[in-house]
Write a protein that holds these residues in place. Structure first.
Motif, mmCIF file in Angstrom:
data_model
loop_
_atom_site.group_PDB
_atom_site.id
_atom_site.type_symbol
_atom_site.label_atom_id
_atom_site.label_comp_id
_atom_site.label_asym_id
_atom_site.label_seq_id
_atom_site.Cartn_x
_atom_site.Cartn_y
_atom_site.Cartn_z
ATOM 1 N N THR A 146 -71.673 -27.397 11.588
ATOM 2 C CA THR A 146 -71.128 -26.035 11.598
ATOM 3 C C THR A 146 -70.033 -25.866 12.637
ATOM 4 O OG1 THR A 146 -72.856 -25.306 13.135
ATOM 5 C CG2 THR A 146 -73.283 -25.013 10.775
ATOM 6 N N ARG A 147 -69.821 -26.905 13.465
ATOM 7 C CA ARG A 147 -68.819 -26.819 14.522
ATOM 8 C C ARG A 147 -67.968 -28.087 14.501
ATOM 9 N NH1 ARG A 147 -68.873 -23.901 19.364
ATOM 10 N NH2 ARG A 147 -71.041 -23.328 18.958
ATOM 11 N N VAL A 148 -66.640 -27.943 14.384
ATOM 12 C CA VAL A 148 -65.725 -29.085 14.381
ATOM 13 C C VAL A 148 -64.487 -28.740 15.192
ATOM 14 C CG1 VAL A 148 -66.498 -30.024 12.172
ATOM 15 C CG2 VAL A 148 -64.656 -28.320 12.219
ATOM 16 N N THR A 149 -63.687 -29.759 15.457
ATOM 17 C CA THR A 149 -62.446 -29.523 16.196
ATOM 18 C C THR A 149 -61.370 -28.943 15.295
ATOM 19 O OG1 THR A 149 -62.971 -31.363 17.663
ATOM 20 C CG2 THR A 149 -60.689 -30.588 17.643
ATOM 21 N N SER A 150 -61.159 -29.566 14.130
ATOM 22 C CA SER A 150 -60.044 -29.113 13.284
ATOM 23 C C SER A 150 -60.353 -29.277 11.803
ATOM 24 C CB SER A 150 -58.770 -29.894 13.616
ATOM 25 O OG SER A 150 -58.924 -31.268 13.303
ATOM 26 N N VAL A 151 -59.756 -28.391 11.022
ATOM 27 C CA VAL A 151 -59.761 -28.478 9.563
ATOM 28 C C VAL A 151 -58.321 -28.321 9.108
ATOM 29 C CG1 VAL A 151 -60.563 -27.484 7.395
ATOM 30 C CG2 VAL A 151 -62.075 -27.446 9.407
ATOM 31 N N ASP A 152 -57.803 -29.322 8.410
ATOM 32 C CA ASP A 152 -56.456 -29.261 7.843
ATOM 33 C C ASP A 152 -56.557 -29.317 6.336
ATOM 34 O OD1 ASP A 152 -54.888 -29.125 10.223
ATOM 35 O OD2 ASP A 152 -55.269 -31.255 10.555
ATOM 36 N N ILE A 153 -55.928 -28.351 5.677
ATOM 37 C CA ILE A 153 -55.970 -28.222 4.220
ATOM 38 C C ILE A 153 -54.549 -28.371 3.702
ATOM 39 C CG2 ILE A 153 -56.526 -26.686 2.295
ATOM 40 C CD1 ILE A 153 -58.310 -25.199 4.586
ATOM 41 N N ALA A 154 -54.349 -29.234 2.721
ATOM 42 C CA ALA A 154 -53.006 -29.434 2.167
ATOM 43 C C ALA A 154 -53.059 -29.358 0.647
ATOM 44 C CB ALA A 154 -52.442 -30.777 2.609
ATOM 45 N N VAL A 155 -52.145 -28.573 0.091
ATOM 46 C CA VAL A 155 -52.014 -28.435 -1.358
ATOM 47 C C VAL A 155 -50.723 -29.095 -1.787
ATOM 48 C CG1 VAL A 155 -51.692 -26.799 -3.257
ATOM 49 C CG2 VAL A 155 -53.356 -26.308 -1.452
ATOM 50 N N GLY A 156 -50.817 -29.972 -2.767
ATOM 51 C CA GLY A 156 -49.639 -30.603 -3.343
ATOM 52 C C GLY A 156 -49.537 -30.266 -4.821
ATOM 53 N N LEU A 157 -48.428 -29.652 -5.220
ATOM 54 C CA LEU A 157 -48.200 -29.278 -6.619
ATOM 55 C C LEU A 157 -46.942 -29.970 -7.127
ATOM 56 C CD1 LEU A 157 -48.736 -25.380 -6.415
ATOM 57 C CD2 LEU A 157 -50.467 -27.164 -6.758
ATOM 58 N N THR A 158 -46.984 -30.446 -8.364
ATOM 59 C CA THR A 158 -45.782 -31.045 -8.940
ATOM 60 C C THR A 158 -44.730 -29.990 -9.244
ATOM 61 O OG1 THR A 158 -46.791 -30.932 -11.144
ATOM 62 C CG2 THR A 158 -47.003 -33.023 -9.929
ATOM 63 N N SER A 159 -45.158 -28.759 -9.427
ATOM 64 C CA SER A 159 -44.258 -27.625 -9.686
ATOM 65 C C SER A 159 -45.090 -26.362 -9.576
ATOM 66 C CB SER A 159 -43.635 -27.719 -11.089
ATOM 67 O OG SER A 159 -44.657 -27.628 -12.083
ATOM 68 N N TRP A 160 -44.425 -25.215 -9.596
ATOM 69 C CA TRP A 160 -45.148 -23.942 -9.641
ATOM 70 C C TRP A 160 -44.332 -22.952 -10.455
ATOM 71 C CZ3 TRP A 160 -47.494 -21.029 -4.791
ATOM 72 C CH2 TRP A 160 -48.367 -20.036 -5.255
ATOM 73 N N HIS A 161 -44.783 -22.730 -11.682
ATOM 74 C CA HIS A 161 -44.188 -21.704 -12.524
ATOM 75 C C HIS A 161 -45.069 -20.471 -12.392
ATOM 76 C CE1 HIS A 161 -41.417 -24.247 -15.242
ATOM 77 N NE2 HIS A 161 -41.645 -24.887 -14.107
ATOM 78 N N PRO A 162 -44.649 -19.496 -11.585
ATOM 79 C CA PRO A 162 -45.537 -18.366 -11.267
ATOM 80 C C PRO A 162 -45.679 -17.390 -12.425
ATOM 81 C CG PRO A 162 -43.392 -18.034 -10.262
ATOM 82 C CD PRO A 162 -43.360 -19.405 -10.880
ATOM 83 N N THR A 163 -46.848 -16.776 -12.523
ATOM 84 C CA THR A 163 -47.044 -15.705 -13.483
ATOM 85 C C THR A 163 -46.390 -14.427 -12.957
ATOM 86 O OG1 THR A 163 -49.108 -14.979 -12.473
ATOM 87 C CG2 THR A 163 -49.258 -16.698 -14.164
ATOM 88 N N GLU A 164 -46.302 -13.434 -13.813
ATOM 89 C CA GLU A 164 -45.769 -12.133 -13.383
ATOM 90 C C GLU A 164 -46.642 -11.544 -12.277
ATOM 91 O OE1 GLU A 164 -44.802 -7.669 -15.221
ATOM 92 O OE2 GLU A 164 -45.508 -9.285 -16.531
#
Length: 333
Positions: A146-164
């Protein structure tokens, strides 16, 4: 599993249709809640749903009559999350949404937790690709810590065609973003330097930019970390900022786009370091098994704690992630 009657707010939206289809494939009674009471599924054959207006408490109450749960896919969630969650509490049923908005997730925790606990109702905000998935991955690799030094989250997308809906939310989501530093939520610097991240295929090593979303709020509820930071690669941001980028285009029979994603979480505590990755196609489509899976676990699984919760607080995260196959593939390092 017995069939449930599950209301889907925003059923006509891009994500809402994926959620409706997912529920119906599993033989549940998916009730579309829309502004005009009409629903047009992927087949194009119009159906009658239930009309709701998030500014009208009575219409929300009518919309949830006889339902076992409500899944809110109707953004911007600045407008819909709180009134819909309050209606769920009055109806005595679980509420889940797919918000990526930090402010919306925080407001539900701050304003409705005590009310939901008193009513014995579970509220799960941000149970989606942005938000819930990173919280599940983080908790899964903690393996009881329940206790850590760091959390790194990375998202990689080939593209992003957003919705309205994505564009409308982005235009209004101007509040300062927060991450975790020295164990508390803190506003990100105006100019935080980019860094490189080596993703699994098909992304590879690319430059990433800090972009914290609702996952920060979820993780902060139950993980004690000196720092939690979220990143995304630059290509999807370029697509998002280009007004000429078209909305998602279906290239598969189930409506998915060609977009591929990899989400990776690296957790460190002293010399201990571990990483997990989740990959799949189409972040909007991938949200459907996440929110539907969470809903069915609330309805059909062992009792869960009431109140506004993060998924990592209440689910067996490794088992949950395993159940997402083949829509989302998870690998542990």
């Amino acid at each position: 599993m017995m069939p449930f009657k599950i209301a889907v707010a925003g059923a006509n939206g891009h994500t809402g249709k994926f959620v409706m289809n997912h529920l119906r494939r599993m033989n549940h009674d998916a009730i579309p809640l829309t502004r005009n009471g009409e629903f047009v599924p992927s087949s194009g054959i119009q159906e009658t749903g239930r009309a709701i207006d998030c500014s009208d408490q009575a219409s929300l109450d009518r919309g949830l009559v006889g339902c076992d749960a409500v899944l809110n896919c109707a953004g911007p969630f600045f407008d819909t999350a709180k009134p819909m969650a309050e209606a769920a509490i009055r109806a005595g049923i679980p509420y889940l949404d797919v918000t990526a908005e930090q402010g919306t997730a925080r407001s539900l925790f701050d304003e409705l937790d005590a009310t939901a606990k008193a009513a014995g109702i579970t509220i799960l905000p941000a149970m989606a690709f942005y938000g819930g998935l990173a919280d599940l991955l983080t908790t899964a690799v903690l393996q009881g810590r329940t206790r850590v030094t760091s959390v790194d989250i990375a998202v990689g997308l080939t593209s992003w065609h957003p919705t309205e809906g994505t564009r409308k939310t982005g235009a209004r989501n101007i509040a300062p973003r927060v991450f975790i530093r020295d164990g508390v939520l803190a506003q990100i610097p105006t100019k935080m330097p980019n860094r490189n991240w080596h993703f699994a295929a098909p992304i590879g090593e690319v430059e990433v930019q800090c972009l914290p979303l609702s996952e920060i709020i979820l993780i902060d509820r139950h993980v004690q970390a000196k720092s939690v930071t979220s990143y995304i690669n630059l290509k999807p941001l370029e697509d998002l900022h280009d007004n000429s980028t078209p909305p998602p285009l279906s290239v598969t029979d189930d409506g998915r786009s060609a977009q591929q994603f990899v989400m990776e979480v690296e957790v460190a505590d002293g010399d201990w370091r571990t990483r997990v990755s989740a990959s799949g196609r189409d972040i909007y489509a991938a949200t459907a098994p996440l929110i539907v899976g969470a809903c069915l676990k609330l309805l059909n699984g062992p009792p869960t704690p009431a109140g506004v919760r993060a998924p990592g607080e209440i689910f067996d995260c490794r088992a949950f992630l395993a159940d997402l196959t083949p829509e989302i593939l998870v690998k542990y390092s």
